[in-house]
Motif scaffolding. Structure first.
Motif, mmCIF file in Angstrom:
data_model
loop_
_atom_site.group_PDB
_atom_site.id
_atom_site.type_symbol
_atom_site.label_atom_id
_atom_site.label_comp_id
_atom_site.label_asym_id
_atom_site.label_seq_id
_atom_site.Cartn_x
_atom_site.Cartn_y
_atom_site.Cartn_z
ATOM 1 N N THR A 25 99.503 83.721 73.898
ATOM 2 C CA THR A 25 98.639 82.916 73.038
ATOM 3 C C THR A 25 99.472 82.209 71.976
ATOM 4 O OG1 THR A 25 98.247 84.688 71.433
ATOM 5 C CG2 THR A 25 96.716 84.543 73.291
ATOM 6 N N LEU A 44 97.801 79.914 75.891
ATOM 7 C CA LEU A 44 96.356 80.002 75.646
ATOM 8 C C LEU A 44 96.087 79.936 74.152
ATOM 9 C CD1 LEU A 44 93.384 80.770 76.514
ATOM 10 C CD2 LEU A 44 94.068 83.151 76.123
ATOM 11 N N GLY A 46 93.713 81.145 72.258
ATOM 12 C CA GLY A 46 92.625 82.100 72.457
ATOM 13 C C GLY A 46 91.690 82.140 71.255
ATOM 14 N N ASP A 47 90.454 82.587 71.528
ATOM 15 C CA ASP A 47 89.545 82.782 70.385
ATOM 16 C C ASP A 47 89.939 84.044 69.614
ATOM 17 O OD1 ASP A 47 88.645 84.655 72.183
ATOM 18 O OD2 ASP A 47 86.542 84.034 72.138
ATOM 19 N N SER A 48 90.972 84.749 70.102
ATOM 20 C CA SER A 48 91.583 85.847 69.330
ATOM 21 C C SER A 48 92.088 85.310 67.991
ATOM 22 C CB SER A 48 92.729 86.490 70.115
ATOM 23 O OG SER A 48 93.609 85.496 70.619
ATOM 24 N N ASP A 86 90.386 78.192 74.723
ATOM 25 C CA ASP A 86 89.323 79.182 74.910
ATOM 26 C C ASP A 86 88.011 78.634 74.367
ATOM 27 O OD1 ASP A 86 88.747 81.666 75.879
ATOM 28 O OD2 ASP A 86 89.704 82.787 74.255
ATOM 29 N N LYS A 116 89.068 78.033 79.083
ATOM 30 C CA LYS A 116 88.794 79.393 79.585
ATOM 31 C C LYS A 116 87.382 79.776 79.165
ATOM 32 C CE LYS A 116 90.726 83.248 77.777
ATOM 33 N NZ LYS A 116 89.511 83.960 77.313
ATOM 34 N N HIS A 140 87.436 84.714 83.013
ATOM 35 C CA HIS A 140 87.829 85.883 82.207
ATOM 36 C C HIS A 140 86.778 86.966 82.428
ATOM 37 C CE1 HIS A 140 89.327 87.298 77.933
ATOM 38 N NE2 HIS A 140 89.178 88.324 78.772
ATOM 39 N N VAL A 183 91.583 85.655 84.199
ATOM 40 C CA VAL A 183 92.094 86.719 83.313
ATOM 41 C C VAL A 183 91.280 87.982 83.574
ATOM 42 C CG1 VAL A 183 92.258 87.482 80.903
ATOM 43 C CG2 VAL A 183 92.900 85.143 81.498
ATOM 44 N N ILE A 206 95.618 91.613 81.305
ATOM 45 C CA ILE A 206 95.904 92.121 79.958
ATOM 46 C C ILE A 206 95.199 93.475 79.912
ATOM 47 C CG2 ILE A 206 94.074 90.547 79.050
ATOM 48 C CD1 ILE A 206 95.566 90.814 76.295
ATOM 49 N N VAL A 218 98.394 88.902 73.367
ATOM 50 C CA VAL A 218 98.182 88.135 72.138
ATOM 51 C C VAL A 218 99.528 88.128 71.409
ATOM 52 C CG1 VAL A 218 96.999 88.176 69.896
ATOM 53 C CG2 VAL A 218 95.720 88.638 72.002
HETATM 54 O O1 KIV Z 1 91.424 85.122 73.056
HETATM 55 C C1 KIV Z 1 92.418 85.549 73.667
HETATM 56 O O2 KIV Z 1 93.530 85.623 73.138
HETATM 57 C C2 KIV Z 1 92.221 85.982 75.040
HETATM 58 C C3 KIV Z 1 93.359 86.679 75.718
HETATM 59 C C4 KIV Z 1 93.521 88.030 75.193
HETATM 60 C C5 KIV Z 1 93.219 86.656 77.189
HETATM 61 O O3 KIV Z 1 91.181 85.772 75.578
#
Ligand code: KIV
Length: 294
Positions: A25, A44, A46-48, A86, A116, A140, A183, A206, A218
């Motif tokens: 990410t 990515l 990511g929404d993380s 994401d 994603k 995912h 994913v 993951i 991440v």
């Molecule tokens: O949001 C994110 O970082 C994710 C990954 C952990 C796959 O979806």
């Protein structure tokens, strides 16, 4: 390293050759640049971001506008990798129209190459629609963090044979709908292995074992920057929290002690200007002494 762009086709070819796919990410320009230069194939956004960058407890609060802002920054740093954006919680669940509009914004306004989507059969139709109009979709499944409240926490999924079989079915449904990659998060490795065997498209794991066609983490976890909690599947490759804290503490101490900045960090007038400046300064000081400041 070749500068050829990584595409969804590249990833499929890598699976066919048995070559592992590396994905991480990124949320900003400098990290995206470093990942790209190292050769990571997929970046990515990511929404993380919500948890590791914005300080929320779950991924749910991050908005489309916040995601767009970060995807733009990442895209500016990437020359080679495939950039996946994401879709945040609430941006694709209300209606297919809204899902299409939001997905298109990531490609049109932010430079992403794909989106994603978390979820199984409930996102099948949207996936079909997006891929039909040229928006590649990464699926995912498993421990999908947007379902945290439904799952009752960040809990490993597909732990029974029946649940595992349902997951395999959902993976096949998504493949049929047109996803280019999937994913698999937080599921037993045996289930991930079976899905990886059944699908023609690559799986990216993951917390899903080593049989997947690729792996993702991440980045802030990998760097040791985020330690609010550390899932079992995270491997730390650096301890940046300690390194950064030590640097901040040293700066703080040096500023307090008047040690920073040193002469080497300061600019100086050249010799001629310096003499003229001294003369002017002296004149100013004399005037102030005679007339006072007011
Ligand atoms: O949001 C994110 O970082 C994710 C990954 C952990 C796959 O979806």
């Amino acid at each position: 390293m070749s500068a050829t762009r990584v595409t969804t086709v590249t990833l499929r070819e890598m699976k066919d050759r048995g070559e592992k796919i590396s994905m991480l990410t990124a949320y900003d320009y400098p990290i995206a640049r470093l990942l790209d230069e190292v050769g990571v194939e997929v970046i990515l956004v990511g929404d993380s971001l919500a948890m590791v960058g914005l300080g929320y407890e779950t991924t749910l609060p991050v908005t489309m506008d916040e995601m767009l802002h970060h995807v733009r920054a990442v895209s500016r740093g990437v020359k080679r990798a495939l950039v996946v954006a994401d879709m945040p919680f609430g941006s694709f669940q209300v209606s297919a129209e809204e899902g299409v509009r939001n997905a298109a914004r990531f490609l049109k306004e932010a430079g992403a190459h794909a989106v994603k989507l978390e979820g199984g059969r409930e996102v099948k139709d949207l996936t079909h629609r997006l891929t039909g109009i040229g928006i590649p979709v990464m699926g995912h499944l498993g421990l999908t963090p947007q379902m945290v409240h439904q799952f009752g926490g960040f809990k490993v999924q597909a732990r029974t044979a029946a649940a595992a079989e349902r997951l395999v079915e959902e993976a096949l449904l998504l493949e049929e709908a047109g996803i280019f990659s999937l994913v698999l998060e937080g599921i037993p490795w045996q289930v991930a292995e079976a899905i990886t065997e059944e699908l023609r498209i690559p799986t990216i794991g993951i917390g899903a074992g080593s049989s997947c066609d690729g792996q993702v983490l991440v980045t802030n976890d990998l760097l040791g920057l985020f330690d609010d909690f550390t899932p079992k599947f995270v491997k730390r490759y650096a301890s940046l929290k300690e390194t950064i804290t030590a640097a901040f503490a040293e700066y703080h101490g040096e500023v307090k002690a008047g040690q920073f900045p040193g002469r080497e960090h300061a600019f100086r007038l050249d010799e001629g200007e310096s003499r003229r400046w001294e003369q002017r300064l002296n004149r100013r000081r004399r005037t102030v002494k005679t007339l006072g400041r007011g």
